[in-house]
Structures are given as structure tokens and as C-alpha cells.
Design an enzyme around this catalytic site. Structure first.
Site, mmCIF file in Angstrom:
data_model
loop_
_atom_site.group_PDB
_atom_site.id
_atom_site.type_symbol
_atom_site.label_atom_id
_atom_site.label_comp_id
_atom_site.label_asym_id
_atom_site.label_seq_id
_atom_site.Cartn_x
_atom_site.Cartn_y
_atom_site.Cartn_z
ATOM 1 C CD GLN A 1 3.470 -56.698 -53.577
ATOM 2 O OE1 GLN A 1 2.969 -56.067 -52.646
ATOM 3 N NE2 GLN A 1 2.778 -57.535 -54.317
ATOM 4 C CB THR A 2 6.862 -61.565 -52.806
ATOM 5 O OG1 THR A 2 6.936 -62.690 -53.674
ATOM 6 C CG2 THR A 2 6.539 -62.035 -51.394
ATOM 7 N NE ARG A 3 1.669 -62.565 -59.311
ATOM 8 C CZ ARG A 3 2.451 -62.531 -60.375
ATOM 9 N NH1 ARG A 3 3.350 -61.563 -60.511
ATOM 10 N NH2 ARG A 3 2.348 -63.451 -61.298
ATOM 11 C CG HIS B 1 12.437 -69.667 -54.922
ATOM 12 N ND1 HIS B 1 12.052 -70.873 -54.381
ATOM 13 C CD2 HIS B 1 11.358 -69.234 -55.647
ATOM 14 C CE1 HIS B 1 10.825 -71.181 -54.769
ATOM 15 N NE2 HIS B 1 10.378 -70.197 -55.538
ATOM 16 C CG HIS C 1 12.670 -63.905 -54.272
ATOM 17 N ND1 HIS C 1 12.533 -65.186 -54.779
ATOM 18 C CD2 HIS C 1 11.990 -63.095 -55.134
ATOM 19 C CE1 HIS C 1 11.801 -65.141 -55.871
ATOM 20 N NE2 HIS C 1 11.463 -63.897 -56.124
ATOM 21 N N GLY D 1 11.647 -53.969 -57.741
ATOM 22 C CA GLY D 1 12.506 -54.795 -58.588
ATOM 23 C C GLY D 1 12.117 -54.719 -60.048
ATOM 24 N NE ARG D 2 13.957 -58.072 -66.358
ATOM 25 C CZ ARG D 2 12.988 -58.638 -67.067
ATOM 26 N NH1 ARG D 2 11.954 -59.190 -66.440
ATOM 27 N NH2 ARG D 2 13.032 -58.656 -68.390
ATOM 28 C CG ASP D 3 7.419 -56.886 -65.435
ATOM 29 O OD1 ASP D 3 6.769 -55.838 -65.619
ATOM 30 O OD2 ASP D 3 7.012 -58.006 -65.815
ATOM 31 C CB ALA E 1 2.822 -54.945 -59.709
ATOM 32 N NE ARG F 1 -28.796 -73.693 -69.264
ATOM 33 C CZ ARG F 1 -28.985 -72.382 -69.293
ATOM 34 N NH1 ARG F 1 -29.925 -71.837 -68.534
ATOM 35 N NH2 ARG F 1 -28.257 -71.608 -70.058
ATOM 36 N NE ARG G 1 -27.611 -68.570 -74.703
ATOM 37 C CZ ARG G 1 -27.819 -69.457 -75.669
ATOM 38 N NH1 ARG G 1 -26.873 -70.299 -76.022
ATOM 39 N NH2 ARG G 1 -28.984 -69.512 -76.283
ATOM 40 C CB ILE H 1 -23.556 -75.025 -75.911
ATOM 41 C CG1 ILE H 1 -24.582 -76.106 -76.274
ATOM 42 C CG2 ILE H 1 -23.311 -74.106 -77.113
ATOM 43 C CD1 ILE H 1 -25.984 -75.564 -76.507
#
Length: 560
Positions: free
Chosen positions: A188-190, A194, A197, A282-284, A286, A428, A442, A468
Site C-alpha cells: 500500500q502507498t499514497r 523511491h 520502498h 510498515g512504520r506508521d 496510514a 457575491r 458564508r 472577509i
């Protein structure tokens, strides 16, 4: 034979005509579209529709459906009050449509309820901090009602990009069977992949004697991520570095929640549905990274610890890997736990890479392959060639429009990008003519401006916005949206008493007389920006001095 086919066609046509009679329509959001596709193609098996209330509550509290099947992420169809009213006034049939207008499925609604989003946030994400992108989406973008019912497929969403790489679970399973592949390890990758990986996935495939499935996300990811078009071009360049016929690239149209441990378990179940026998955690995995105080939302190996507990029950082998780091001494990548105490290492995180790209800095050769670096450079030109948005915010009569228009003239003098001024009053009168001044309207107005500014910026132009924009959440939304180019927030901090003295439009006077409701600064709050790039006070600075301050910032950031 021809007559038989004709009658079959007629029966099918009558069936769908009957489905459509008196049906209401719902145009799906990006997340809903991704979720629907994976329900319809069995990527979310065993789900056959969006969750009902009992399954939803069971998943939130126990990470299981009511039949005890492990499932950690709620898959919901959220709708607003107007949709609910339409359903109740007419009937329960709801055609789910692609934003381009294609009918994708029919939902026969039999459940409607209003969830407690705070409870959902705490249980699914472990926090209610809106700095977490999943929590932010839940609390600020998800509509107030959930609905469920019987889902009938009409067609899968149609894609026009990388069509040869968009394989359904059935497609991939058939392909693996045809090739005689019995073991498949999914990755899995997002992010772009490199050298680290490549080393990790090669080790995983070799250790299991399995075929590698690179299965990247091409749906909704974390704001600021590299777009999937660029990433897929990078993945295709990477394939040549693997042994021939040892790897398959396929795309996953999923909307990530960035839910860390729960999401890792979810990803493993989905890869089992796509034919994987093994899955890399892998580490952390997601994880969304850190909050503004520098604290990680999840521990580095929380995801591994959770998923490993369910390995046997979900029926897929979990491969656990430490972070891969570059050993300068040995000129190779190694797992962090194999590094000697005196060994010099280098690493670049996904966040650091995105910063390098945004600043158009060189990507080191030890980190990636030249073909991938070249692909990334194409999508991230030097800053002086990138577009940018300058977003002015402040009280009415603070001087936003005056400075914005003067700045546009000055920038036209010193650089050659096309410049568009998106002034609040003009917006507007044209883009948001039908909107009122409720909090909801708004917000819609500010986010519409953000959409236009994003289109201008990502195509190399300059968008100068003067609104604003009283609510921090809407300004944050635009900042997260506009990532292909620069984003400079300018807080025009002119004091309220000075704004009231100017009052050229007579707004403050009318508000005090009760002729205007919800005027920012009087009867509606203004939430001051937390971390603007520039703060200017027109009660102490001239227009020329304000422009000079902004120009100096643009020069310092190398946009001009």
C-alpha cells in the site's frame, strides 16, 4: 435467438425504468464515489451496501460487523437535511450519481439516523483534534445524517486515466490464477516510491517467494499529497528495477481516512479481497503525522501491533517492517533495527520530500532513481514558474480590496503571470449571487473562491482573493486545497474602531440599527487567523507600504 435476446433486453430495460420511477438523485462526493465503487466491485467484501445503524455502531465500538466479521472503518452514506426532507416527502428511492451525471446505483433507503460524530471520531481516530485530516473531514465536511438500505448496481464509475491499471478484485484474482501465481504480497502507498520502498518490497517478496502487487491509492488521500497522475507515472518508472514478471502494478480507488492502526487493518482486509496472501505493514502505516504541537497522532508501530492480532482471523499473512534508512557507510538501504550504533544514516520523510518538491530543490541520488526525480520535477517546476494564491482576510472596511487591487497592478509590472482578482463583492454579485449570509452560506462562498483560486494557481496563474472569510475552518480548507503552488494568507488586522470610522458602505451603521443581521465584527464573530504568512494593519501602514511588505515576502519565498 435474436427474438430471445430482444425480449431479454426489453425485460432489463423495464427493470431499470421501474427503478428510476419517482427516484430522487444524489450526486456523490469524492469519498462517497470511492466507497461506492469498492462496494460494487467487492473490494469492500463482505459489505453489499453502505452500513446500517447497527453495523455502524458495532464497527465504531468493536471493529466488527454485527455478524462478528472483523471490519474497522465505518463506510457511510452521509446526506444533508434537504435530502432527508426529499426522501420523506416522496419515496425512499435514491439514484446515486457520478458528478458527471452517470447513474451508478439505486439505494432503497430504509434507515435514516443522525450520528454522534464526536463518539465516532474518538473511537475510529482516537482524537477529536481537527488537525487530524480524518477528524477534520468527519466533523466539518461529513453531512449530519447517515442513510442505508438495499443497493442495486447500475454500473461501475468510469475512469479515463490509466485504464489498463484499474483492475477489480475479480480481474486480479483471475490474472494471478491464469499466471499460476499462488502467493501475492501487497504493498500500500499514497506517496511516490523511491529506493527505500524498492528495497522493502523486494525483501518482502523474496522472503515469502511471492509475486509483488504494488497497489497504490488513487482516490482521496491526505491534503498536500503528490497527485496520483504524477505518482502513477513514477510507479511505472520504478517497475524496470524489479526482476521481469515479478511485480504487478494496479490502482486502488479508495478514499483514505488516515486512521492509522484501524486503517492498516482495513487495508489488509481489502488486499485479501484483491487476491493477496501477504500484506506489508510498515512504520506508521496510514498515519497522518504530527499535530501542531509536534506530537504524533499514532505510535510508529501501533498499526503493526493491532493488525498482527487479527492476522489469522482475517486470513492474510502480515509482514512487519521497520523503517528503511540509507546507510552512508555501506551505500545501501537497511531496516532501522539493523543499523549499528556508529553507522551514519540518512532519511527523507514524505513530508520532507513534498517540501523539497514545493521549493524545487534537488532530490538526492541516494534517495531516488533519476527517472522518478525527473517525473517529479515535471510536476513541480521552480517557484518562480509556479502559480500562487494571495488570500486577504479581515473585517469589513479593513482595506482588503484596496490593497488587493493595488497589488495586482504592481505584480503586473514586475512579473508576467496572468493575475485574477477575486474580490468579495464581485464574487457575491456573480459566483455566489444566490447565497445569503448564514454561517453555512458564508462557508460555501469562501470555499467556492478557494476552488476558483486553486484552478488558477495549479495552472500557473496568480489568484488574489479579498474576502472577509471570518471562519478559520474555511480558510484552513482553502489552504489545504491549494497545494500545487504557493499559498500566502494575509491578515488585514485593522482594528474594529478604525473600520467603523471608515464604513464607506454604511454596513456598521445599518447593523447597529438592526437593518443588517450577522455583520462580521458586530453581530457575527470574526476568528482571527492563527498563523498567517503576513499581518498588516492599514491604520498604521499606507497602501504602498502594505504592498511592499507583500512583495518582499514573495521575493524571499522566490515566487518573484
Amino acid at each position: 435467438m435474436v427474438i430471445k435476446r430482444y425480449y431479454i433486453f426489453q425485460l432489463i430495460s423495464i427493470f431499470f425504468v421501474n427503478l428510476y420511477i419517482n427516484a430522487n438523485y444524489l450526486v456523490l462526493t469524492t469519498r462517497q464515489l470511492c466507497d461506492l465503487e469498492l462496494i460494487l466491485n467487492n473490494g469492500f467484501a463482505p459489505l453489499k451496501t453502505f452500513m446500517n445503524q447497527k453495523d455502524y455502531e458495532s464497527v465504531i465500538l468493536n471493529m466488527r460487523l454485527t455478524d462478528n466479521t472483523v471490519w474497522p472503518i465505518p463506510i457511510m452514506l452521509d446526506v444533508d437535511q434537504q435530502t432527508i426532507k426529499t426522501l420523506k416527502d416522496n419515496n425512499s428511492r435514491l439514484i446515486l450519481k457520478h458528478p458527471e451525471g452517470h447513474e451508478l446505483a439505486l439505494l432503497e433507503v430504509n434507515e435514516i439516523w443522525k450520528p454522534n460524530k464526536e463518539i465516532e471520531a474518538i473511537n475510529v481516530y482516537g482524537t477529536t483534534n481537527i488537525e487530524h485530516p480524518g477528524v477534520n473531514y468527519l466533523l466539518n465536511s461529513t453531512k449530519e445524517y447517515y442513510i442505508s438500505g438495499k443497493l442495486t448496481k447500475i454500473r461501475l464509475p468510469k475512469h479515463y486515466d490509466f485504464t489498463d491499471l484499474r483492475k477489480t478484485p475479480e480481474d486480479l484474482k483471475s490474472y494471478f490464477k491464469e499466471k499460476g501465481i499462488t502467493k501475492v504480497v501487497g504493498f500500500q502507498t499514497r506517496n511516490p516510491m523511491h529506493k527505500a520502498h524498492k528495497e522493502l518490497t523486494s525483501r518482502a517478496a523474496q522472503s515469502t517467494n511471492a509475486h509483488l502487487l504494488i497497489h497504490p491509492v488513487v482516490g482521496q488521500t491526505k491534503p498536500g499529497d503528490v497527485d496520483h497522475f504524477t505518482r502513477v507515472r513514477c510507479y511505472k518508472q520504478l517497475l524496470k528495477y524489479y526482476p521481469q514478471d515479478s511485480v504487478t502494478l494496479s490502482l486502488l480507488p479508495i478514499s483514505m481516512r488516515m486512521a492509522g492502526p484501524r486503517e492498516a487493518l482495513w487495508h489488509a482486509i481489502i488486499r485479501k479481497n484483491y487476491g493477496c496472501t501477504h500484506f506489508i505493514i510498515g512504520r506508521d502505516h496510514a498515519g497522518p503525522g504530527k499535530d501542531s504541537s509536534g506530537k504524533d497522532f499514532y505510535g510508529p508501530y501501533d498499526a503493526q501491533n493491532l493488525v498482527k492480532q487479527y492476522e489469522k482471523e482475517i486470513g492474510i499473512n502480515i509482514l512487519l517492517f521497520n523503517e528503511m534508512v540509507y546507510s552512508v557507510d555501506q551505500n545501501t538501504y537497511k531496516p532501522e533495527n539493523e543499523i549499528e550504533s556508529n553507522e551514519k544514516i540518512l532519511r527523507i520523510s514524505g513530508t520532507q520530500l513534498r517540501q523539497l518538491l514545493k521549493e524545487a530543490k534537488e532530490i538526492p541520488g541516494w534517495f531516488t532513481y533519476p527517472e522518478i526525480a525527473q517525473e517529479l520535477k515535471k510536476s513541480y517546476p521552480p517557484k518562480f514558474k509556479q502559480g500562487f494564491t494571495i488570500f486577504f482576510t479581515g473585517l469589513p472596511s479593513s482595506g482588503k480590496s484596496t490593497i488587493a487591487n493595488a497589488l495586482a497592478i504592481k505584480l503586473s509590472e514586475i512579473q508576467n503571470r496572468l493575475i485574477t482578482v477575486l474580490d468579495g463583492d464581485l464574487i457575491r454579485n456573480h459566483l455566489s449571487k444566490e447565497l445569503g449570509f448564514s454561517k453555512e452560506h458564508r462557508s460555501i462562498n469562501v470555499q467556492r473562491v478557494g476552488f476558483v483560486a486553486n484552478e488558477i494557481t495549479k495552472n500557473g496563474g496568480v489568484a488574489i482573493c479579498a474576502l472577509i472569510a471570518p471562519y478559520e475552518q474555511d480558510r484552513r480548507y482553502n489552504r489545504e486545497l491549494i497545494t500545487r503552488g504557493g499559498y500566502i494568507e494575509v491578515y488585514v488586522s485593522t482594528p474594529l474602531n478604525v473600520c467603523q470610522e471608515r464604513d464607506e458602505k454604511g454596513l456598521y451603521a445599518k447593523a447597529k440599527e438592526g437593518k443588517i443581521e450577522m455583520l462580521t465584527g458586530i453581530s457575527d464573530p470574526y476568528e482571527s487567523p492563527k498563523n498567517p504568512e503576513i499581518t498588516i494593519d492599514t491604520s498604521t501602514l499606507s497602501v504602498e507600504e502594505c504592498i511592499e511588505q507583500i512583495i518582499n515576502h514573495l521575493k524571499l519565498e522566490q515566487y518573484i
